[in-house]
Scaffold this motif. Structure first.
Motif, PDB file in Angstrom:
ATOM      1  N   GLY A   1      17.284   8.958 -31.086  1.00 53.96           N
ATOM      2  CA  GLY A   1      18.706   8.705 -31.177  1.00 53.96           C
ATOM      3  C   GLY A   1      19.536   9.604 -30.307  1.00 53.96           C
ATOM      4  N   LYS A   2      18.894  10.596 -29.639  1.00 54.24           N
ATOM      5  CA  LYS A   2      19.672  11.505 -28.786  1.00 54.24           C
ATOM      6  C   LYS A   2      19.344  11.248 -27.316  1.00 54.24           C
ATOM      7  N   VAL A   3      18.158  11.617 -26.892  1.00 56.28           N
ATOM      8  CA  VAL A   3      17.805  11.413 -25.486  1.00 56.28           C
ATOM      9  C   VAL A   3      16.361  10.965 -25.409  1.00 56.28           C
ATOM     10  N   GLU A   4      16.028  10.341 -24.327  1.00 58.86           N
ATOM     11  CA  GLU A   4      14.635  10.035 -24.023  1.00 58.86           C
ATOM     12  C   GLU A   4      14.303  10.661 -22.684  1.00 58.86           C
ATOM     13  N   THR A   5      13.088  11.147 -22.539  1.00 59.07           N
ATOM     14  CA  THR A   5      12.655  11.773 -21.293  1.00 59.07           C
ATOM     15  C   THR A   5      11.714  10.825 -20.574  1.00 59.07           C
ATOM     16  N   VAL A   6      12.035  10.546 -19.349  1.00 54.50           N
ATOM     17  CA  VAL A   6      11.139   9.738 -18.526  1.00 54.50           C
ATOM     18  C   VAL A   6      10.269  10.686 -17.730  1.00 54.50           C
ATOM     19  N   HIS A   7       8.968  10.655 -17.996  1.00 52.60           N
ATOM     20  CA  HIS A   7       8.080  11.584 -17.310  1.00 52.60           C
ATOM     21  C   HIS A   7       8.001  11.265 -15.817  1.00 52.60           C
ATOM     22  N   ALA A   8       7.846  12.315 -15.043  1.00 52.88           N
ATOM     23  CA  ALA A   8       7.666  12.111 -13.600  1.00 52.88           C
ATOM     24  C   ALA A   8       6.365  11.371 -13.352  1.00 52.88           C
ATOM     25  N   VAL A   9       6.371  10.565 -12.313  1.00 52.64           N
ATOM     26  CA  VAL A   9       5.205   9.765 -11.988  1.00 52.64           C
ATOM     27  C   VAL A   9       4.468  10.418 -10.818  1.00 52.64           C
ATOM     28  N   ASP A  10       3.184  10.113 -10.707  1.00 56.62           N
ATOM     29  CA  ASP A  10       2.407  10.635  -9.569  1.00 56.62           C
ATOM     30  C   ASP A  10       2.782   9.852  -8.324  1.00 56.62           C
ATOM     31  N   LEU A  11       3.852  10.289  -7.699  1.00 55.31           N
ATOM     32  CA  LEU A  11       4.330   9.573  -6.509  1.00 55.31           C
ATOM     33  C   LEU A  11       3.339   9.639  -5.370  1.00 55.31           C
ATOM     34  N   GLY A  12       2.553  10.718  -5.369  1.00 55.70           N
ATOM     35  CA  GLY A  12       1.580  10.862  -4.282  1.00 55.70           C
ATOM     36  C   GLY A  12       0.609   9.711  -4.228  1.00 55.70           C
ATOM     37  N   SER A  13       0.115   9.275  -5.419  1.00 56.50           N
ATOM     38  CA  SER A  13      -0.855   8.183  -5.428  1.00 56.50           C
ATOM     39  C   SER A  13      -0.219   6.883  -4.976  1.00 56.50           C
ATOM     40  N   GLU A  14       1.057   6.639  -5.401  1.00 58.31           N
ATOM     41  CA  GLU A  14       1.736   5.422  -4.974  1.00 58.31           C
ATOM     42  C   GLU A  14       2.027   5.451  -3.485  1.00 58.31           C
ATOM     43  N   THR A  15       2.432   6.614  -2.995  1.00 60.00           N
ATOM     44  CA  THR A  15       2.693   6.739  -1.551  1.00 60.00           C
ATOM     45  C   THR A  15       1.422   6.521  -0.746  1.00 60.00           C
ATOM     46  N   ALA A  16       0.307   7.097  -1.261  1.00 60.83           N
ATOM     47  CA  ALA A  16      -0.965   6.919  -0.554  1.00 60.83           C
ATOM     48  C   ALA A  16      -1.356   5.456  -0.506  1.00 60.83           C
ATOM     49  N   ARG A  17      -1.069   4.732  -1.613  1.00 62.94           N
ATOM     50  CA  ARG A  17      -1.397   3.309  -1.627  1.00 62.94           C
ATOM     51  C   ARG A  17      -0.609   2.558  -0.560  1.00 62.94           C
ATOM     52  N   ILE A  18       0.680   2.889  -0.446  1.00 68.00           N
ATOM     53  CA  ILE A  18       1.520   2.235   0.557  1.00 68.00           C
ATOM     54  C   ILE A  18       1.016   2.553   1.954  1.00 68.00           C
ATOM     55  N   ILE A  19       0.687   3.828   2.170  1.00 67.97           N
ATOM     56  CA  ILE A  19       0.194   4.232   3.497  1.00 67.97           C
ATOM     57  C   ILE A  19      -1.112   3.526   3.815  1.00 67.97           C
ATOM     58  N   ARG A  20      -2.003   3.418   2.805  1.00 64.35           N
ATOM     59  CA  ARG A  20      -3.265   2.713   3.036  1.00 64.35           C
ATOM     60  C   ARG A  20      -3.014   1.257   3.405  1.00 64.35           C
ATOM     61  N   GLN A  21      -2.036   0.633   2.732  1.00 59.74           N
ATOM     62  CA  GLN A  21      -1.708  -0.748   3.081  1.00 59.74           C
ATOM     63  C   GLN A  21      -1.242  -0.849   4.526  1.00 59.74           C
ATOM     64  N   ASP A  22      -0.398   0.120   4.934  1.00 61.60           N
ATOM     65  CA  ASP A  22       0.062   0.120   6.335  1.00 61.60           C
ATOM     66  C   ASP A  22      -1.103   0.308   7.291  1.00 61.60           C
ATOM     67  N   GLN A  23      -2.011   1.219   6.917  1.00 62.07           N
ATOM     68  CA  GLN A  23      -3.159   1.483   7.792  1.00 62.07           C
ATOM     69  C   GLN A  23      -4.045   0.254   7.901  1.00 62.07           C
ATOM     70  N   LEU A  24      -4.286  -0.412   6.751  1.00 63.73           N
ATOM     71  CA  LEU A  24      -5.116  -1.610   6.783  1.00 63.73           C
ATOM     72  C   LEU A  24      -4.476  -2.704   7.626  1.00 63.73           C
ATOM     73  N   ALA A  25      -3.145  -2.846   7.486  1.00 61.16           N
ATOM     74  CA  ALA A  25      -2.445  -3.850   8.296  1.00 61.16           C
ATOM     75  C   ALA A  25      -2.554  -3.532   9.779  1.00 61.16           C
ATOM     76  N   ALA A  26      -2.386  -2.238  10.102  1.00 63.38           N
ATOM     77  CA  ALA A  26      -2.495  -1.830  11.509  1.00 63.38           C
ATOM     78  C   ALA A  26      -3.902  -2.048  12.034  1.00 63.38           C
ATOM     79  N   MET A  27      -4.902  -1.727  11.199  1.00 65.41           N
ATOM     80  CA  MET A  27      -6.285  -1.908  11.629  1.00 65.41           C
ATOM     81  C   MET A  27      -6.605  -3.379  11.840  1.00 65.41           C
TER      82      MET A  27
END
Length: 269
Positions: free
Chosen positions: A85-111
């Motif tokens: 009833g007061k606040v909710e905390t949204v935990h930080a996400v592992d952005l590194g893994s999501e970023t790596a996934r995006i980069i891998r997609q870019d690399q696969l597309a480039a390859m």
């Protein structure tokens, strides 16, 4: 407008505090297209300074992004230890893994693009190579067609003899075709049945015979087994070439060919 409060949790992860919804609010989960989510992922990653990759930065530049919305879209979960009833905390996400996934997609597309381009280049090279070989073959056939029938016949005998010689240890290729052809024309004018009845060999009772004008003792010494007929074109060429190699070390020292190259004329060997 409600404020979002950002702080660090015990694991030094960045979190966002959001106020609870007003009473009676019936919220619904917000679903966004697959094209929007990568933008927001990349946007959050760039906003908190953890992405240096060109691929993620490029995604971030393609649209607007919101760090808070990005955190929620990335799978933030409520902190059940927070007072209800007061606040909710949204935990930080592992952005590194999501970023790596995006980069891998870019690399696969480039390859994939690179492999496609490479395939096109290879196919183009193969096509050009085939065209060049076809052109060379047609040019050779045209040159052969312009030769007199007698020359084509003699060269056919020479080619066959060279194959037999090479298979039996003589270091020779069709590069020697012209030298052998010249010797044959000068010695017998291309007549397999030619016999010399006037030179010193004839005077001794061993006249020169055949295409390369071998005398009987020389022919017997340098023929190959199974090629025993001095008048047979291939047999005679085999013996004449082997004699030339044995006595002169090859065509470079053949007296008739040396005489032609020096301008003094052909000399019998």
């Amino acid at each position: 407008m409600a404020r979002h409060v950002r702080h660090k949790n015990k694991r030094e992860q960045t979190t966002f505090q959001v106020p609870p919804p007003p009473p009676g609010y019936k919220g619904a989960h917000r679903a966004e297209s697959e094209r929007v989510l990568p933008r927001r992922i990349a946007g959050v990653a760039v906003a908190v300074g953890i992405v240096g990759a060109a691929g993620a930065a490029a995604h971030a530049m393609t649209g607007q992004f919101s760090p808070v919305a990005g955190g929620a879209d990335l799978g933030g979960v409520p902190d059940h230890s927070a007072p209800i009833g007061k606040v909710e905390t949204v935990h930080a996400v592992d952005l590194g893994s999501e970023t790596a996934r995006i980069i891998r997609q870019d690399q696969l597309a480039a390859m994939q693009a690179f492999n496609q381009a490479s395939g096109v280049a290879q196919n183009g090279y193969a096509a050009r190579k085939a065209a060049e070989e076809q052109a060379a073959r047609e040019a050779w056939e045209a040159a052969e067609a312009r030769k007199p029938p007698k020359q084509r016949q003699i060269e056919g005998w020479i080619r066959e003899a060279i194959g037999v010689l090479a298979a039996n240890g003589t270091q020779i290729t069709e590069d020697s075709m012209d030298e052998i052809y010249t010797i044959i024309i000068k010695e017998s004018n291309g007549n397999p049945n030619a016999v010399n009845t006037w030179d010193s060999n004839a005077a001794r009772g061993t006249p020169s015979k055949g295409l390369m004008q071998c005398i009987d003792p020389t022919f017997r010494a340098y023929k190959l087994a199974g090629y025993d007929d001095i008048y047979a074109p291939v047999d005679n060429i085999i013996a004449g070439v082997r004699y030339t190699y044995a006595r002169y070390g090859g065509f470079g020292n053949h007296p008739g060919l040396v005489g032609i190259s020096q301008g003094s004329g052909y000399v019998g060997y």
